[in-house]
Design a protein around this motif. Structure first.
Motif, mmCIF file in Angstrom:
data_model
loop_
_atom_site.group_PDB
_atom_site.id
_atom_site.type_symbol
_atom_site.label_atom_id
_atom_site.label_comp_id
_atom_site.label_asym_id
_atom_site.label_seq_id
_atom_site.Cartn_x
_atom_site.Cartn_y
_atom_site.Cartn_z
ATOM 1 N N ARG A 206 -45.039 -53.612 107.040
ATOM 2 C CA ARG A 206 -44.607 -54.266 108.388
ATOM 3 C C ARG A 206 -46.011 -53.852 109.544
ATOM 4 O O ARG A 206 -46.690 -53.013 109.193
ATOM 5 C CB ARG A 206 -43.506 -53.769 109.101
ATOM 6 C CG ARG A 206 -42.203 -54.098 108.071
ATOM 7 C CD ARG A 206 -42.016 -55.451 107.785
ATOM 8 N NE ARG A 206 -40.904 -55.570 106.710
ATOM 9 C CZ ARG A 206 -40.394 -56.818 106.294
ATOM 10 N NH1 ARG A 206 -40.958 -57.784 106.587
ATOM 11 N NH2 ARG A 206 -39.627 -56.654 105.352
ATOM 12 N N ILE B 290 -41.508 -59.956 110.621
ATOM 13 C CA ILE B 290 -41.640 -58.857 111.884
ATOM 14 C C ILE B 290 -40.929 -57.508 111.498
ATOM 15 O O ILE B 290 -41.576 -56.252 111.648
ATOM 16 C CB ILE B 290 -40.990 -59.411 113.122
ATOM 17 C CG1 ILE B 290 -41.792 -60.973 113.044
ATOM 18 C CG2 ILE B 290 -41.374 -58.683 114.379
ATOM 19 C CD1 ILE B 290 -41.361 -61.707 114.385
ATOM 20 N N ASN C 127 -34.809 -59.582 112.955
ATOM 21 C CA ASN C 127 -35.717 -60.779 112.702
ATOM 22 C C ASN C 127 -34.854 -62.149 113.321
ATOM 23 O O ASN C 127 -35.424 -62.971 114.005
ATOM 24 C CB ASN C 127 -35.978 -61.051 111.053
ATOM 25 C CG ASN C 127 -37.188 -60.157 110.934
ATOM 26 O OD1 ASN C 127 -38.228 -60.159 111.294
ATOM 27 N ND2 ASN C 127 -36.756 -59.442 109.691
ATOM 28 N N ALA D 280 -40.468 -64.713 112.094
ATOM 29 C CA ALA D 280 -39.047 -63.756 112.143
ATOM 30 C C ALA D 280 -38.153 -64.416 110.846
ATOM 31 O O ALA D 280 -37.542 -63.596 110.292
ATOM 32 C CB ALA D 280 -38.304 -64.142 113.493
ATOM 33 N N THR E 151 -34.664 -62.342 116.828
ATOM 34 C CA THR E 151 -36.107 -62.666 117.498
ATOM 35 C C THR E 151 -36.224 -64.210 117.570
ATOM 36 O O THR E 151 -36.606 -64.973 118.318
ATOM 37 C CB THR E 151 -37.331 -61.955 116.856
ATOM 38 O OG1 THR E 151 -37.063 -60.375 117.037
ATOM 39 C CG2 THR E 151 -38.520 -62.361 117.060
ATOM 40 N N TYR F 264 -46.946 -57.202 116.038
ATOM 41 C CA TYR F 264 -45.881 -58.062 116.778
ATOM 42 C C TYR F 264 -45.605 -57.805 118.129
ATOM 43 O O TYR F 264 -45.120 -58.795 119.002
ATOM 44 C CB TYR F 264 -44.786 -58.242 115.618
ATOM 45 C CG TYR F 264 -45.096 -59.114 114.844
ATOM 46 C CD1 TYR F 264 -45.532 -60.528 114.787
ATOM 47 C CD2 TYR F 264 -45.275 -58.972 113.312
ATOM 48 C CE1 TYR F 264 -45.788 -61.571 113.807
ATOM 49 C CE2 TYR F 264 -45.677 -59.624 112.214
ATOM 50 C CZ TYR F 264 -45.840 -60.951 112.520
ATOM 51 O OH TYR F 264 -46.026 -61.854 111.546
ATOM 52 N N ARG G 250 -32.768 -57.979 108.824
ATOM 53 C CA ARG G 250 -32.547 -59.343 109.051
ATOM 54 C C ARG G 250 -32.027 -59.579 110.295
ATOM 55 O O ARG G 250 -32.188 -60.598 110.995
ATOM 56 C CB ARG G 250 -31.527 -59.814 107.875
ATOM 57 C CG ARG G 250 -31.013 -61.316 108.097
ATOM 58 C CD ARG G 250 -30.158 -61.800 106.936
ATOM 59 N NE ARG G 250 -31.016 -61.988 105.876
ATOM 60 C CZ ARG G 250 -31.740 -63.165 105.511
ATOM 61 N NH1 ARG G 250 -31.733 -63.882 106.291
ATOM 62 N NH2 ARG G 250 -32.381 -63.148 104.323
ATOM 63 N N LYS H 295 -38.776 -63.140 107.921
ATOM 64 C CA LYS H 295 -38.761 -61.511 107.865
ATOM 65 C C LYS H 295 -40.120 -60.788 107.814
ATOM 66 O O LYS H 295 -40.211 -59.573 107.223
ATOM 67 C CB LYS H 295 -37.909 -61.112 106.746
ATOM 68 C CG LYS H 295 -36.191 -61.542 106.757
ATOM 69 C CD LYS H 295 -35.446 -60.897 105.677
ATOM 70 C CE LYS H 295 -35.775 -60.995 104.279
ATOM 71 N NZ LYS H 295 -34.908 -60.689 103.300
ATOM 72 N N SER I 126 -43.006 -63.083 103.012
ATOM 73 C CA SER I 126 -42.493 -61.963 104.219
ATOM 74 C C SER I 126 -43.611 -61.184 104.311
ATOM 75 O O SER I 126 -43.600 -59.930 105.356
ATOM 76 C CB SER I 126 -41.503 -61.239 103.391
ATOM 77 O OG SER I 126 -42.040 -60.416 102.274
#
Length: 350
Positions: free
Chosen positions: A35, A93, A100, A88, A103, A40, A97, A91, A294
């Motif tokens: 990530r 960010i 995301n 988002a 968002t 972000y 779940r 997934k 992702s």
């Protein structure tokens, strides 16, 4: 640009089972599936700050035709916010779940789009890109992408298919309206999840948007503002997604491509630096995005080096071209698949 090889020549079954696993390991070992929360956090914060600043400027400027420049600014911001909603939904960010989705729902509310509708449609596209029966992005009323689709068109839609290459960019002016209408329509379909939440977000967006426009602006300027904003947003959104697959090979039922080749051979990357990365929201790395949906947006450009070298090593054609050239390929394809319909018209006129 490199063109895809014929799609009736799949790899051997043994290779199909190991190639993507091998590529995935290379990408994972490079740390590209991690990530990027700081990225972000900054991206979302700057977007929201710019978006809020735009509305402050809107209120300060008042009833002026100069507001049309702000309409163009908001067209850009709506697209940038939509890119976050897209990330988002994949997934990219957060690992959760729920985070995301939260968002995504917020950004859907800010742009007047149904997050649930968008993700459902987009995930179907990712599962079967450029599949003439299963990809909703190649099953549109206004355009055809195969000659078989053209043979089924009748009346006005048949006329549109004949000249769709000339109509493509004008049609994008209506894409913003189409996105709003599709969102509202989806909310009222049976089985739609989070109907109350999405309905509330949609109503809040419409009420806030129209109130802001017609409280600050006179009717003439207000309608002009809405037209410029929505039309330019539609063009920007369409120009961001169209180069990715249009003009690439299409698939049909019974194809024997494995996941790796299905995603690579139907996708096109758009070459460019930081400006293109920003303007297209990372969608210019479409091949890498389809292989690893992702993966965080800033990691895609690093994954491209690995994926392209892997494809060259395994004899898998990798399509990439410049931004302007990508639209040339799109328009050429649209013109070619409409050719039989134009030929029938010419023959009938003799």
């Amino acid at each position: 640009m490199t063109f895809a090889t014929p799609l009736d020549q799949p790899a051997s079954p043994s290779k199909q089972g190991t190639d993507f696993a091998e590529l995935s390991k290379l990408v994972k070992d490079a740390g590209l599936l991690k990530r990027r929360r700081v990225y972000y956090a900054l991206k979302i914060s700057l977007n929201l700050l710019a978006f809020a600043g735009g509305w402050v400027a809107f209120a300060h400027l008042g009833d002026s035709w100069w507001q049309l420049f702000l309409a163009a600014f908001f067209a850009m911001m709506f697209t940038q916010l939509s890119f976050i909603g897209h990330d988002a939904g994949h997934k990219q960010i957060f690992s959760s779940r729920k985070a995301n989705d939260a968002t995504g729902f917020v950004h859907g509310g800010l742009t007047g789009l149904s997050y649930g509708w968008w993700i459902g449609t987009h995930n179907r596209h990712h599962a079967n890109p450029n599949h003439e029966d299963e990809d909703p992005d190649v099953n549109l009323a206004a355009l055809i992408f195969t000659k078989a689709q053209g043979a089924e068109r009748r009346g006005f839609l048949r006329w549109m298919a004949k000249y769709q290459a000339f109509l493509f960019f004008p049609l994008l002016l209506l894409e913003g309206l189409n996105l709003h209408v599709s969102s509202v329509t989806a909310i009222f379909q049976r089985g739609f999840k989070r109907r109350k939440l999405e309905s509330a977000l949609m109503l809040a967006h419409i009420a806030a948007y129209l109130t802001a426009v017609f409280v600050v602006l006179s009717p003439g300027v207000g309608f002009a503002f809405i037209a410029v904003h929505q039309c330019l947003w539609g063009v920007y959104m369409g120009c961001s997604f169209a180069p990715n697959h249009k003009g690439m090979p299409t698939l049909s039922a019974g194809h024997k491509l494995d996941f790796l080749r299905k995603q690579v051979l139907t996708s096109r990357n758009v070459r460019g630096g930081p400006v293109v990365d920003f303007a297209l929201g990372g969608l210019n790395y479409q091949i890498e995005h389809h292989l690893f949906p992702s993966m965080a947006r800033p990691n895609l450009k690093h994954a491209q080096v690995i994926v392209r070298e892997f494809c060259e090593k395994h004899g898998i054609d990798y399509a990439q071209c410049g931004w302007a050239a990508s639209y040339g390929y799109v328009l050429r394809h649209l013109h070619e698949v409409g050719a039989p319909l134009r030929a029938q018209t010419t023959a009938g006129a003799r």
